[in-house]
Design a protein around this motif. Structure first.
Motif, PDB file in Angstrom:
ATOM      1  N   HIS A  95       7.376  -2.740   2.312  1.00  0.00           N
ATOM      2  CA  HIS A  95       8.748  -1.700   1.856  1.00  0.00           C
ATOM      3  C   HIS A  95       9.750  -1.541   2.654  1.00  0.00           C
ATOM      4  O   HIS A  95       9.979  -1.259   3.931  1.00  0.00           O
ATOM      5  CB  HIS A  95       7.940  -0.404   1.503  1.00  0.00           C
ATOM      6  CG  HIS A  95       6.943  -0.304   0.463  1.00  0.00           C
ATOM      7  ND1 HIS A  95       7.395   0.027  -0.768  1.00  0.00           N
ATOM      8  CD2 HIS A  95       5.689  -0.372   0.533  1.00  0.00           C
ATOM      9  CE1 HIS A  95       6.100  -0.059  -1.431  1.00  0.00           C
ATOM     10  NE2 HIS A  95       5.077  -0.325  -0.809  1.00  0.00           N
ATOM     11  N   ARG A 138       5.265   3.963  -3.875  1.00  0.00           N
ATOM     12  CA  ARG A 138       6.826   3.942  -3.591  1.00  0.00           C
ATOM     13  C   ARG A 138       7.449   3.189  -4.493  1.00  0.00           C
ATOM     14  O   ARG A 138       7.108   2.084  -5.149  1.00  0.00           O
ATOM     15  CB  ARG A 138       6.565   3.382  -1.904  1.00  0.00           C
ATOM     16  CG  ARG A 138       6.181   4.336  -0.931  1.00  0.00           C
ATOM     17  CD  ARG A 138       6.116   3.552   0.395  1.00  0.00           C
ATOM     18  NE  ARG A 138       5.331   4.549   1.329  1.00  0.00           N
ATOM     19  CZ  ARG A 138       4.109   4.591   1.483  1.00  0.00           C
ATOM     20  NH1 ARG A 138       3.183   3.998   0.827  1.00  0.00           N
ATOM     21  NH2 ARG A 138       3.705   5.411   2.327  1.00  0.00           N
ATOM     22  N   CYS A 154       2.564  -1.410   3.285  1.00  0.00           N
ATOM     23  CA  CYS A 154       1.670   0.075   2.955  1.00  0.00           C
ATOM     24  C   CYS A 154       0.309  -0.324   2.814  1.00  0.00           C
ATOM     25  O   CYS A 154      -0.202  -1.381   3.117  1.00  0.00           O
ATOM     26  CB  CYS A 154       2.122   0.553   1.781  1.00  0.00           C
ATOM     27  SG  CYS A 154       1.859  -0.226   0.322  1.00  0.00           S
ATOM     28  N   CYS A 162      -1.667  -1.127   0.409  1.00  0.00           N
ATOM     29  CA  CYS A 162      -1.608  -1.947  -0.519  1.00  0.00           C
ATOM     30  C   CYS A 162      -1.660  -3.298   0.024  1.00  0.00           C
ATOM     31  O   CYS A 162      -2.178  -4.460  -0.420  1.00  0.00           O
ATOM     32  CB  CYS A 162      -0.898  -1.905  -1.712  1.00  0.00           C
ATOM     33  SG  CYS A 162      -1.122  -0.224  -2.387  1.00  0.00           S
ATOM     34  N   CYS A 192       1.104   2.034  -4.497  1.00  0.00           N
ATOM     35  CA  CYS A 192       1.042   3.240  -3.629  1.00  0.00           C
ATOM     36  C   CYS A 192       2.006   4.223  -3.998  1.00  0.00           C
ATOM     37  O   CYS A 192       1.968   5.434  -3.467  1.00  0.00           O
ATOM     38  CB  CYS A 192       1.617   2.687  -2.141  1.00  0.00           C
ATOM     39  SG  CYS A 192       3.295   2.409  -1.968  1.00  0.00           S
ATOM     40  N   CYS A 204       5.089  -0.183  -6.688  1.00  0.00           N
ATOM     41  CA  CYS A 204       3.816  -0.599  -5.870  1.00  0.00           C
ATOM     42  C   CYS A 204       2.860   0.315  -6.172  1.00  0.00           C
ATOM     43  O   CYS A 204       3.108   1.314  -6.715  1.00  0.00           O
ATOM     44  CB  CYS A 204       4.156  -0.405  -4.414  1.00  0.00           C
ATOM     45  SG  CYS A 204       2.783  -1.129  -3.208  1.00  0.00           S
TER      46      CYS A 204
END
Ligand code: ADP
Ligand code: ZN
Length: 432
Positions: free
Chosen positions: A255, A314, A248, A250, A312, A310
């Motif tokens: 993922h 997710r 992602c 980050c 983000c 995370c």
């Protein structure tokens, strides 16, 4: 930061596990009914689909290996009749028969959806123009990214690999903003762009790289040449192709699409689960594939896993970088060495160009270990004494990191073979 499929990508982990269990049970039933190989393997272990009551029962299911795929070549592991199969892909099969995977219409839908997820995760937008420089053909890379990027609404240029001059021309003419390539080809393209000396003619901003290992140092090498943000993504034919996992924005791990694949990290020697965060062999079970479902596939890829949330948002588990493959590790004087370890040392030395090759040979009873690496023009054409001193420095850095002393050969910039696909780093000339 956009999340393509928030309900699945940010699912509560308890709910995710329940979904995985339900899908796993359906998959085990499907392969048992439809694929003689799996039926036989389950019978050998005295396991039946009804035995899967909880996700921990996964450990009772049989492993699948590359050999099983080869033995089933070409259609032996298919769980769908050819009347339902609309596309077939295969991996390169450099050693032995290639691995074959079939896709039904629904499998293609899933594939597009999951590649779309990783592309959006990396930061693609609808106004992007993506140049797919992965090979189109039996290899899953080209078509996988093609389907996924189209689903994300991106404008796709199906360039395929090769013809670098044309790649660069189209990149400028069409205003390419996203490059899809192996990291080694991306580096080659980046060097070629630099040579043109017209940085303003390019609009590249994002790289979706994958299909081969890319160390952090390699990523920096690419990013230092062109203004691009490089992201890593992972996939393999046996499990689906690209779309299995991706970084992602980050960039702190890839993922895994856990609502479609159950991932385990095991000790390659004993098959026991390793504690979270430790490196082991990745093992995948697909839980939504129709034509080519796979139980506990031993990837031979080594990395660690974390289920920590995370930044983000997710909730899916993240894989670390692939640190090596159990089959690309080589042994010199009793020491296990991964090419990635050699790469990390080399790319951290000022004056080294990011192109290298490891040549293994044998002299009498002893293994020989040579590292050929390109150096900058200034060094190569400079004083012989400087070059010798530099060679000693590189040798010493490698020796202290690897605990084995290689023979280092510094070569002229541009002299090692460039690749349009996956780089071949190790040449093993030792007699078997
Ligand atoms: P092959 O290379 O055997 O023709 P695949 O295209 O299916 O077939 O390659 C899958 C393999 O490529 C993986 O098992 C892994 O070793 C490697 N790979 C794919 N993506 C990555 C990545 N992001 N980082 C490191 N290795 C990768
Ligand atoms: Zn994330």
């Amino acid at each position: 930061m956009r999340i393509w499929d928030a309900p699945h990508e940010t699912m509560d982990r308890e709910q995710l596990r329940a979904l995985q269990l339900e899908r796993l049970r359906a998959t085990v039933t499907r392969v048992c009914e439809r694929v003689p190989h799996y039926r036989a393997r389950l019978a050998e272990l005295g396991a039946e689909p009804g035995d899967v009551r909880d996700l921990d029962d996964l450990g009772r299911l049989p492993f699948t290996t590359k050999t099983d795929f080869r033995d089933g070549y070409p259609y032996g592991l298919f769980a769908s009749p050819l009347t339902e199969v609309v596309e077939v892909h295969s991996s390169s099969g450099t050693t032995g028969k290639p691995v074959v995977a079939g896709f039904t219409r629904r499998d293609l839908e899933t594939w597009a959806e999951l590649v779309c997820r990783v592309a959006v995760m990396a930061g693609v937008r609808e106004d992007d123009v993506a140049q797919v420089s992965f090979g189109y053909g039996m290899f899953t890379g080209g078509f996988g990214l093609h389907y996924g990027l189209q689903r994300a609404g991106v404008t796709v240029l199906p360039m395929s690999a090769g013809n670098t001059a044309r790649q660069l021309q189209f990149m400028q003419d069409f205003g390419t903003t996203v490059l899809v390539a192996t990291p080694s080809y991306a580096l080659y393209l980046a060097e070629s762009m630099q040579e043109l000396g017209t940085p303003d003619a390019f609009r590249l901003r994002l790289g979706l790289f994958g299909a081969e290992a890319c160390s952090e140092e390699m990523r920096r090498q690419i990013e230092s040449r062109i203004p691009i943000r490089a992201t890593d993504n992972y996939g393999l034919t046996e499990v689906m192709g690209p779309g299995v996992a991706g970084e992602c924005e980050c960039r702190s791990g890839m993922h895994v699409a856990e609502d479609h694949f159950i991932v385990e990290v095991l000790d390659p020697a004993t098959g026991a689960t390793v504690p979270e965060g430790e490196v082991g062999e990745l093992v995948f079970t697909s839980i939504t594939r129709e034509c080519s479902p796979v139980l506990r596939y031993r990837t031979r890829d080594l990395c660690s896993l974390t289920t920590a949330r995370c930044a983000c948002g997710r909730t899916t588990a993240r894989m670390g970088r692939i640190v090596g493959r159990t089959d690309d590790m080589f042994i010199i004087s009793g020491v296990n060495i991964f090419p990635s370890a050699v790469e990390r040392v080399l790319f951290s030395i000022e004056g080294i160009e990011p192109h290298y090759r490891i040549v293994l040979g044998r002299k009498g009873a002893l293994d020989t270990f040579e590292v050929q690496v390109e150096v900058t023009e200034e060094l190569f054409n400079g004083w012989m004494d400087d070059l010798r001193a530099f060679e000693r420095l590189v040798t010493e850095r490698l020796r202290s990191a690897l605990l084995v002393r290689p023979k280092v050969k510094l070569v002229e910039p541009g002299s090692l073979e460039r690749t349009e696909g996956k780089a071949r780093r190790v040449i093993d000339e030792r007699p078997r």
